[in-house]
Scaffold this motif. Sequence first.
Motif, PDB file in Angstrom:
ATOM      1  N   GLN A   1      40.939  43.924  28.858  1.00 26.17           N
ATOM      2  CA  GLN A   1      42.186  43.349  29.507  1.00 26.17           C
ATOM      3  C   GLN A   1      41.557  42.511  30.423  1.00 26.17           C
ATOM      4  OE1 GLN A   1      43.440  47.249  31.066  1.00 26.17           O
ATOM      5  NE2 GLN A   1      44.230  47.096  29.263  1.00 26.17           N
ATOM      6  N   LEU A   2      41.508  41.300  30.042  1.00 30.43           N
ATOM      7  CA  LEU A   2      41.169  39.396  30.269  1.00 30.43           C
ATOM      8  C   LEU A   2      42.217  38.824  30.445  1.00 30.43           C
ATOM      9  CD1 LEU A   2      37.179  40.091  30.822  1.00 30.43           C
ATOM     10  CD2 LEU A   2      38.805  40.727  32.349  1.00 30.43           C
ATOM     11  N   GLU A   3      42.449  37.886  31.004  1.00 26.70           N
ATOM     12  CA  GLU A   3      43.059  36.975  30.830  1.00 26.70           C
ATOM     13  C   GLU A   3      41.794  35.895  31.131  1.00 26.70           C
ATOM     14  OE1 GLU A   3      46.373  35.225  33.895  1.00 26.70           O
ATOM     15  OE2 GLU A   3      46.782  37.388  33.749  1.00 26.70           O
ATOM     16  N   ASP A   4      41.738  34.219  30.278  1.00 26.49           N
ATOM     17  CA  ASP A   4      40.893  33.291  30.248  1.00 26.49           C
ATOM     18  C   ASP A   4      40.004  32.966  30.982  1.00 26.49           C
ATOM     19  OD1 ASP A   4      41.772  33.400  27.221  1.00 26.49           O
ATOM     20  OD2 ASP A   4      43.115  32.047  27.424  1.00 26.49           O
ATOM     21  N   HIS A   5      40.418  32.971  31.898  1.00 28.60           N
ATOM     22  CA  HIS A   5      40.044  32.297  32.841  1.00 28.60           C
ATOM     23  C   HIS A   5      38.667  32.730  33.813  1.00 28.60           C
ATOM     24  CE1 HIS A   5      41.098  34.948  36.637  1.00 28.60           C
ATOM     25  NE2 HIS A   5      42.435  35.436  35.918  1.00 28.60           N
ATOM     26  N   ALA A   6      38.906  34.701  32.695  1.00 30.08           N
ATOM     27  CA  ALA A   6      38.088  35.491  33.495  1.00 30.08           C
ATOM     28  C   ALA A   6      36.898  36.211  32.473  1.00 30.08           C
ATOM     29  CB  ALA A   6      38.423  37.131  33.752  1.00 30.08           C
ATOM     30  N   ILE A   7      36.706  34.718  31.588  1.00 27.10           N
ATOM     31  CA  ILE A   7      35.607  34.959  30.205  1.00 27.10           C
ATOM     32  C   ILE A   7      34.712  33.239  30.632  1.00 27.10           C
ATOM     33  CG2 ILE A   7      35.431  34.792  27.799  1.00 27.10           C
ATOM     34  CD1 ILE A   7      38.730  36.762  27.983  1.00 27.10           C
ATOM     35  N   ALA A   8      33.727  33.687  29.756  1.00 27.50           N
ATOM     36  CA  ALA A   8      33.400  32.492  29.627  1.00 27.50           C
ATOM     37  C   ALA A   8      32.409  33.379  28.037  1.00 27.50           C
ATOM     38  CB  ALA A   8      31.590  32.538  31.408  1.00 27.50           C
ATOM     39  N   SER A   9      32.066  31.396  27.739  1.00 27.50           N
ATOM     40  CA  SER A   9      32.058  31.649  26.492  1.00 27.50           C
ATOM     41  C   SER A   9      30.213  30.075  26.206  1.00 27.50           C
ATOM     42  CB  SER A   9      32.378  31.440  25.498  1.00 27.50           C
ATOM     43  OG  SER A   9      31.961  31.658  24.480  1.00 27.50           O
ATOM     44  N   ILE A  10      29.415  30.570  25.823  1.00 25.29           N
ATOM     45  CA  ILE A  10      28.303  29.689  25.239  1.00 25.29           C
ATOM     46  C   ILE A  10      27.906  29.642  24.016  1.00 25.29           C
ATOM     47  CG2 ILE A  10      26.244  31.334  26.146  1.00 25.29           C
ATOM     48  CD1 ILE A  10      24.653  29.429  27.335  1.00 25.29           C
ATOM     49  N   GLY A  11      27.855  28.605  23.849  1.00 23.89           N
ATOM     50  CA  GLY A  11      27.224  28.571  22.213  1.00 23.89           C
ATOM     51  C   GLY A  11      27.203  26.604  22.285  1.00 23.89           C
ATOM     52  N   ASP A  12      26.325  26.546  20.792  1.00 19.91           N
ATOM     53  CA  ASP A  12      25.078  25.584  21.174  1.00 19.91           C
ATOM     54  C   ASP A  12      25.771  24.549  19.424  1.00 19.91           C
ATOM     55  OD1 ASP A  12      24.079  28.006  19.174  1.00 19.91           O
ATOM     56  OD2 ASP A  12      22.988  25.813  18.732  1.00 19.91           O
ATOM     57  N   ASP A  13      27.470  25.516  19.187  1.00 20.94           N
ATOM     58  CA  ASP A  13      27.416  24.788  17.492  1.00 20.94           C
ATOM     59  C   ASP A  13      28.336  24.288  17.313  1.00 20.94           C
ATOM     60  OD1 ASP A  13      26.913  22.601  15.076  1.00 20.94           O
ATOM     61  OD2 ASP A  13      25.261  23.818  14.802  1.00 20.94           O
ATOM     62  N   VAL A  14      29.187  23.812  15.901  1.00 25.61           N
ATOM     63  CA  VAL A  14      30.300  23.952  16.191  1.00 25.61           C
ATOM     64  C   VAL A  14      31.433  25.206  16.149  1.00 25.61           C
ATOM     65  CG1 VAL A  14      32.222  22.582  13.914  1.00 25.61           C
ATOM     66  CG2 VAL A  14      30.671  21.232  15.333  1.00 25.61           C
ATOM     67  N   PRO A  15      31.413  26.378  15.586  1.00 27.50           N
ATOM     68  CA  PRO A  15      31.670  26.812  14.701  1.00 27.50           C
ATOM     69  C   PRO A  15      32.379  27.642  16.631  1.00 27.50           C
ATOM     70  CG  PRO A  15      29.715  27.290  13.330  1.00 27.50           C
ATOM     71  CD  PRO A  15      29.713  26.217  14.760  1.00 27.50           C
ATOM     72  N   ASP A  16      31.132  27.372  17.326  1.00 27.03           N
ATOM     73  CA  ASP A  16      31.223  27.735  18.601  1.00 27.03           C
ATOM     74  C   ASP A  16      32.457  28.042  19.172  1.00 27.03           C
ATOM     75  OD1 ASP A  16      29.059  29.988  18.014  1.00 27.03           O
ATOM     76  OD2 ASP A  16      28.057  28.022  18.587  1.00 27.03           O
ATOM     77  N   VAL A  17      32.814  25.951  19.039  1.00 29.41           N
ATOM     78  CA  VAL A  17      33.527  25.117  19.366  1.00 29.41           C
ATOM     79  C   VAL A  17      35.118  26.454  20.309  1.00 29.41           C
ATOM     80  CG1 VAL A  17      34.830  23.074  19.399  1.00 29.41           C
ATOM     81  CG2 VAL A  17      32.771  23.185  19.858  1.00 29.41           C
ATOM     82  N   VAL A  18      35.196  26.871  18.687  1.00 30.00           N
ATOM     83  CA  VAL A  18      36.870  27.316  19.589  1.00 30.00           C
ATOM     84  C   VAL A  18      36.748  28.034  20.719  1.00 30.00           C
ATOM     85  CG1 VAL A  18      38.102  27.426  17.359  1.00 30.00           C
ATOM     86  CG2 VAL A  18      36.484  29.086  17.918  1.00 30.00           C
TER      87      VAL A  18
END
Length: 186
Positions: free
Chosen positions: A112-129
């Motif tokens: 039950q989180l909005e985007d501002h409460a989420i961090a995402s870490i990735g290194d390549d094109v599939p992670d960009v979304v």
Amino acid sequence: MAQPTVSTWYGEISESLFASLQDIKLVICDVDGVFSDGRIYLGNAGEELKAFHTRDGFGVKALINNGVQVAVVTGRSSTIVEQRMQALGVKDIFQGTTEKLKVYQQLAEKYQLEDHAIASIGDDVPDVVMIQRAGLGVAPQDAHPWVQQQADYVTSMRGGFGAVRELSDLILLSQGHLQLQGGVSL
């Protein structure tokens, strides 16, 4: 005019980035190129090997122990990843997924989180979304250059060499939970 900054172990970061870190309740991580250096070692008998840094493991445990959920979303499937993440206490492990944004949305709904409460870490094109959708998009220092351009923050550490730990330290610092304490490296 220079933007106000906050001093960290990893260098100066903007006050606006520091404020964004304070809101994080969920960190979604890719695996290859984030928890590992991106290389996959294959043996003659077909066994697969990956190297994981203990500092990243310590950072994951620290996040979980301080109420920040950690999830893994990766395009590859590997028993090694399952075992490593379970050992760290990660409950949300999604492997073999090509629709990372769909999993991102499931996790946001689950917690039950909005985007501002989420961090995402990735290194390549599939992670960009996920990087673009998250309130805080992060790329390791050695991520693909285009991915780095999409991120809000690029770590000073490379994937597999402390990038996850850097992110966890910054989150915990901003939330007042970063403590130097003893314990076991994982």
